[in-house]
Motif scaffolding. Structure first.
Motif, PDB file in Angstrom:
ATOM      1  N   ARG A  67      15.169  -4.228 -21.643  1.00  0.00           N
ATOM      2  CA  ARG A  67      15.697  -2.907 -22.004  1.00  0.00           C
ATOM      3  C   ARG A  67      16.830  -2.540 -21.061  1.00  0.00           C
ATOM      4  O   ARG A  67      16.744  -2.758 -19.851  1.00  0.00           O
ATOM      5  N   HIS A  68      17.841  -1.929 -21.649  1.00  0.00           N
ATOM      6  CA  HIS A  68      19.010  -1.550 -20.862  1.00  0.00           C
ATOM      7  C   HIS A  68      19.381  -0.109 -21.207  1.00  0.00           C
ATOM      8  O   HIS A  68      19.680   0.194 -22.357  1.00  0.00           O
ATOM      9  N   HIS A  98      20.230  -3.738 -29.936  1.00  0.00           N
ATOM     10  CA  HIS A  98      19.017  -2.943 -30.186  1.00  0.00           C
ATOM     11  C   HIS A  98      18.150  -2.830 -28.927  1.00  0.00           C
ATOM     12  O   HIS A  98      17.163  -2.103 -28.923  1.00  0.00           O
ATOM     13  N   LYS A  99      18.487  -3.554 -27.861  1.00  0.00           N
ATOM     14  CA  LYS A  99      17.731  -3.421 -26.610  1.00  0.00           C
ATOM     15  C   LYS A  99      18.436  -2.472 -25.639  1.00  0.00           C
ATOM     16  O   LYS A  99      18.094  -2.400 -24.461  1.00  0.00           O
ATOM     17  N   VAL A 100      19.424  -1.765 -26.151  1.00  0.00           N
ATOM     18  CA  VAL A 100      20.213  -0.857 -25.316  1.00  0.00           C
ATOM     19  C   VAL A 100      20.068   0.561 -25.859  1.00  0.00           C
ATOM     20  O   VAL A 100      20.063   0.769 -27.078  1.00  0.00           O
ATOM     21  N   LEU A 101      19.933   1.519 -24.968  1.00  0.00           N
ATOM     22  CA  LEU A 101      19.885   2.926 -25.366  1.00  0.00           C
ATOM     23  C   LEU A 101      20.832   3.685 -24.447  1.00  0.00           C
ATOM     24  O   LEU A 101      20.770   3.542 -23.226  1.00  0.00           O
ATOM     25  N   ALA A 102      21.710   4.476 -25.041  1.00  0.00           N
ATOM     26  CA  ALA A 102      22.735   5.143 -24.245  1.00  0.00           C
ATOM     27  C   ALA A 102      22.678   6.649 -24.419  1.00  0.00           C
ATOM     28  O   ALA A 102      22.331   7.160 -25.490  1.00  0.00           O
ATOM     29  N   LEU A 103      22.997   7.352 -23.354  1.00  0.00           N
ATOM     30  CA  LEU A 103      23.161   8.800 -23.441  1.00  0.00           C
ATOM     31  C   LEU A 103      23.968   9.287 -22.249  1.00  0.00           C
ATOM     32  O   LEU A 103      24.119   8.577 -21.261  1.00  0.00           O
ATOM     33  N   GLY A 115      27.796  -1.041 -31.501  1.00  0.00           N
ATOM     34  CA  GLY A 115      26.551  -0.935 -32.261  1.00  0.00           C
ATOM     35  C   GLY A 115      25.329  -0.559 -31.434  1.00  0.00           C
ATOM     36  O   GLY A 115      24.216  -1.031 -31.690  1.00  0.00           O
ATOM     37  N   ILE A 116      25.526   0.314 -30.447  1.00  0.00           N
ATOM     38  CA  ILE A 116      24.428   0.719 -29.563  1.00  0.00           C
ATOM     39  C   ILE A 116      23.945   2.117 -29.942  1.00  0.00           C
ATOM     40  O   ILE A 116      24.761   3.000 -30.251  1.00  0.00           O
ATOM     41  N   GLU A 117      22.641   2.323 -29.900  1.00  0.00           N
ATOM     42  CA  GLU A 117      22.108   3.651 -30.216  1.00  0.00           C
ATOM     43  C   GLU A 117      22.516   4.651 -29.135  1.00  0.00           C
ATOM     44  O   GLU A 117      22.274   4.436 -27.946  1.00  0.00           O
ATOM     45  N   TYR A 118      23.107   5.738 -29.568  1.00  0.00           N
ATOM     46  CA  TYR A 118      23.583   6.760 -28.638  1.00  0.00           C
ATOM     47  C   TYR A 118      22.875   8.076 -28.935  1.00  0.00           C
ATOM     48  O   TYR A 118      22.884   8.553 -30.069  1.00  0.00           O
ATOM     49  N   VAL A 119      22.221   8.636 -27.934  1.00  0.00           N
ATOM     50  CA  VAL A 119      21.559   9.926 -28.090  1.00  0.00           C
ATOM     51  C   VAL A 119      22.589  10.998 -27.734  1.00  0.00           C
ATOM     52  O   VAL A 119      22.958  11.152 -26.571  1.00  0.00           O
TER      53      VAL A 119
END
Ligand code: SF4
Lengths: 473, 200
Positions: free
Chosen positions: A30-31, A56-61, A98-102
């Motif tokens: 996870r990153h 999909h192993k990355v979560l950004a905010l 393509g990274i999920e961004y909150v």
């Protein structure tokens, strides 16, 4: 053969390859990515034509830089053009790769180290990294989690691995029952006071013993969060029923059969009884008072019943000079009882102490009292979800009635990158993790305390032994 | 990345314990989206007054040390945050080598990624180099990475240790990411095995 430590188990399970020189290529599960330490990493990928290997192993905010005042105008309305650009750059980079961004207006937005666990992104036995030193927080779940620099952020984005040197094992046993009003924060400060800010350098800490088992997940996160202040790359607590209960049902946690399978695996994640540690100490929590820092290093801790230390009592010249420098910066006179030190500001927040349990503890002290006239105090919840829960419990009303400001989630005055900062010479009781010179604003003076102690200082105007305040109230 | 082979330069004495990353580059300068340009704000709050005037007695403002390429400092250098802006600022100012008795872990790592050599030495060696450094421009120091030695101004030589892989990367200016991507097959194989742990 001797047994294996928890750290060694996680290391072994993640080593893609051992290198000839003893370093390992570790797989990263996870990153977490935030706005301040990532722009140059994405730029690096673009310049070399590389891709993100496992988006999909990355979560950004965004958390470090965002305003904690009214945000209804959205990112467009952020006054500081550099902050705005940094946040927009993160948004853009996430979309491109393509990274999920909150987003800032998402209820899940918060400090990375609060949002990660809250979403179940953090799980036991994983390797977790983030371009932020307080990534150690996630070790509370029995995950190997540590901060990395921007070059390593780029390395993980491109390869989903990290070249690491193996750390040594250091177990910190905390025995005894912590007395009332002695919190995980006090235990963390006591450990740093004992081993020093470089005491954990080169080690991964494992916190163990009855006083650790007794801590809630929130408390364990506070403790692991401060591991980096002891110089350690990471801190770990073996997962247990509390860990599983916290995670079950969270958005990104496994479900159904996968959940059962995961729990079965997680149950194997503890140090074997015959595991050998390179270093081991034991601390008795039943002896601890509430603590406060007096200097400009997190190791400068003293009991709330204590007094500002006297440099003249220190034999070692380098230490004496550094104490003199710290007292000069802090504007403190040797021998002054800590409880006579008056404060100007109170900050309740940060990835150390901004979770619901912290807010409840502070609210219990603030309830029915008024912030002293000389003090300005603010509460900054760790995430939108925590803010919402606190409001459902009426904590916001208690704080506001007492004269605290109630803010939007973010890092805020923990590092003062946004507008929340101390003026030169202002003294602050803060629930954050660093009291370095200038950390909360140039010339600002930071004293680290627990949420209850911060709330107590807010209502009396000076540091106060929370145990007495309760007795009087 | 810039290679690091041999460096002869002025060493500046920064005789402070626990120099933290907030001192090296205060957070107001972290809003940049670039790597370059941070040198002018290196040690900002120690180097300049709030009005932006130079603080005359800060070491890097003294005429003898304005061109320093080496720092000699107290224990636990680089503690605090993971910000790579700290080595970027040092590099941008022109510092290529830091000598101390100990470094914080993340900072130490970050140096190698940016062509900066951090050297750990025992207290007595650091004390000696600190004394030499106090003599200013008359006291240049030569660092030779290949032979892992430091030659002081009076001809004395001090040996130092460095991890073999990191040494190689510095000497050749190698890019870690490029090296790891060559291990793509091993990473692919590892990922295939992950299927048994779907939560990962
Ligand atoms: S709250 Fe403070 S310590 Fe935590 S991530 Fe934000 S700036 Fe860092």
């Amino acid at each position: 053969m001797t047994g294996t430590t928890l750290y060694d188990k996680i290391w072994n399970a993640h080593q893609v390859e051992a290198q000839a020189d003893g370093n390992g290529l570790l797989y990263i599960d996870r990153h977490l990515v935030h706005e301040v330490t990532s722009p140059q990493a994405f730029e690096g990928l673009r310049m070399s034509g590389r891709n993100v290997r496992a988006p999909h192993k990355v979560l950004a905010l965004a958390d470090h830089n965002i305003p904690t005042t009214d945000r209804t105008g959205g990112v467009e309305a952020i006054a500081d053009p550099e902050s705005k650009l940094q946040i927009q750059t993160l948004e853009k980079n996430c979309a491109e790769f393509g990274i999920e961004y909150v987003a800032m207006d998402d209820i899940r937005q918060g400090i990375v180290h609060v949002t990660g666990p809250e979403q179940g992104f953090t799980l036991p036995g994983l390797t977790i990294v983030c371009g932020d030193s307080h990534t150690s927080t996630h070790g509370a779940f029995g995950a190997l989690a540590h901060g990395i620099g921007t070059s390593e952020v780029e390395h993980v984005l491109a390869t989903q691995t990290l070249i690491q040197s193996k750390a040594k094992n250091f177990r910190i046993n905390v025995v005894g029952d912590a007395p009332d009003h002695v919190t995980a924060k006090d235990i963390a400060l006591a450990i740093i006071g004992e081993i020093g800010t470089a005491g954990g350098t080169g080690y991964v800490l494992e916190y163990a013993g009855p006083a650790i088992e007794a801590l809630s997940m929130e408390g364990r996160m506070t403790l692991c969060n401060m591991s980096i202040e002891a110089g350690a790359r990471a801190g770990l607590v073996a997962p247990d029923e509390k860990t599983y209960a916290f995670l079950e049902g969270r958005a990104k946690a496994p479900k159904g059969e996968d959940w059962d399978k995961a729990v079965a695996y997680w149950r194997t994640l503890s140090s074997d009884a015959d595991a050998v540690f390179d270093k081991e100490i034991t601390i008795d929590a039943s002896d601890l008072p509430p603590l406060v820092t007096w200097g400009t290093s997190p190791q400068d801790v003293i009991s709330i019943e204590g007094a500002v230390p006297n440099p003249a009592d220190i034999a070692d010249e380098a230490r004496r000079k550094s104490t003199e420098r710290a007292l000069d910066y802090m504007g403190l006179t040797a021998g002054t009882p800590m409880q006579e030190v008056a404060i100007d500001r109170v900050f309740i927040g940060s990835c150390t102490n901004s979770r619901i349990e912290d807010l409840r503890a502070a609210a219990a002290i603030a309830k029915g009292k008024t912030v002293a006239s000389r003090v300005s105090a603010m509460v900054v919840p760790g995430s939108g979800l925590i803010k919402q829960q606190a409001e459902e419990e009426g904590l916001d009303k208690i704080f506001i009635a007492a004269g605290f400001e109630w803010r939007e989630p973010g890092c805020s005055m923990c590092l003062a990158m946004n507008a929340d900062k101390l003026a030169p010479g202002e003294r602050c009781a803060s629930t954050s993790n660093r009291n370095f010179e200038g950390r909360q604003g140039r010339g600002g003076r930071t004293h680290l305390v627990s949420p209850e102690m911060a709330a107590a200082a807010a209502v009396t105007g000076h540091f106060t032994d929370i145990r007495n305040l309760k007795a009087e109230g | 990345m810039q290679k690091f082979n041999q460096l002869t330069g002025i060493a500046a004495p920064l005789d402070i314990l626990n120099v933290d990353t907030d001192m090296i580059i205060p957070k107001q300068f972290l809003k940049t989206i670039q790597r370059s340009g941070l040198g002018k704000n290196l040690f900002d709050e120690m180097r300049f007054t709030p009005e932006g005037e130079e603080v005359a007695d800060f070491v890097l403002n003294q005429p003898a040390y304005r061109e320093a390429e080496i720092l000699v400092a107290g224990d636990n250098f680089g503690c605090g945050s993971s910000r790579e802006h700290a080595p970027w600022a040092l590099l941008d100012f022109g510092i290529r080598c830091i000598i101390a008795t100990s470094f914080a872990d993340i900072f130490y790592n970050n140096c190698f990624k940016n062509g900066i050599l951090p050297i750990v030495l025992p207290q007595e060696d650091v004390d000696k180099l600190m004394e030499d450094a106090k003599r200013g421009a008359n006291a240049t120091v030569t660092i030779d990475l290949e032979s892992q030695t430091i030659k002081g101004p009076d001809g004395g030589t001090i040996a130092f240790e460095v991890d073999a892989f990191r040494k190689k990367c510095l000497l050749e200016g190698l890019d870690d990411i490029g090296l790891t991507l060559q291990r793509g097959d091993a990473i692919d194989a590892y990922e295939t095995d992950l299927a048994s742990q779907p939560w990962r």
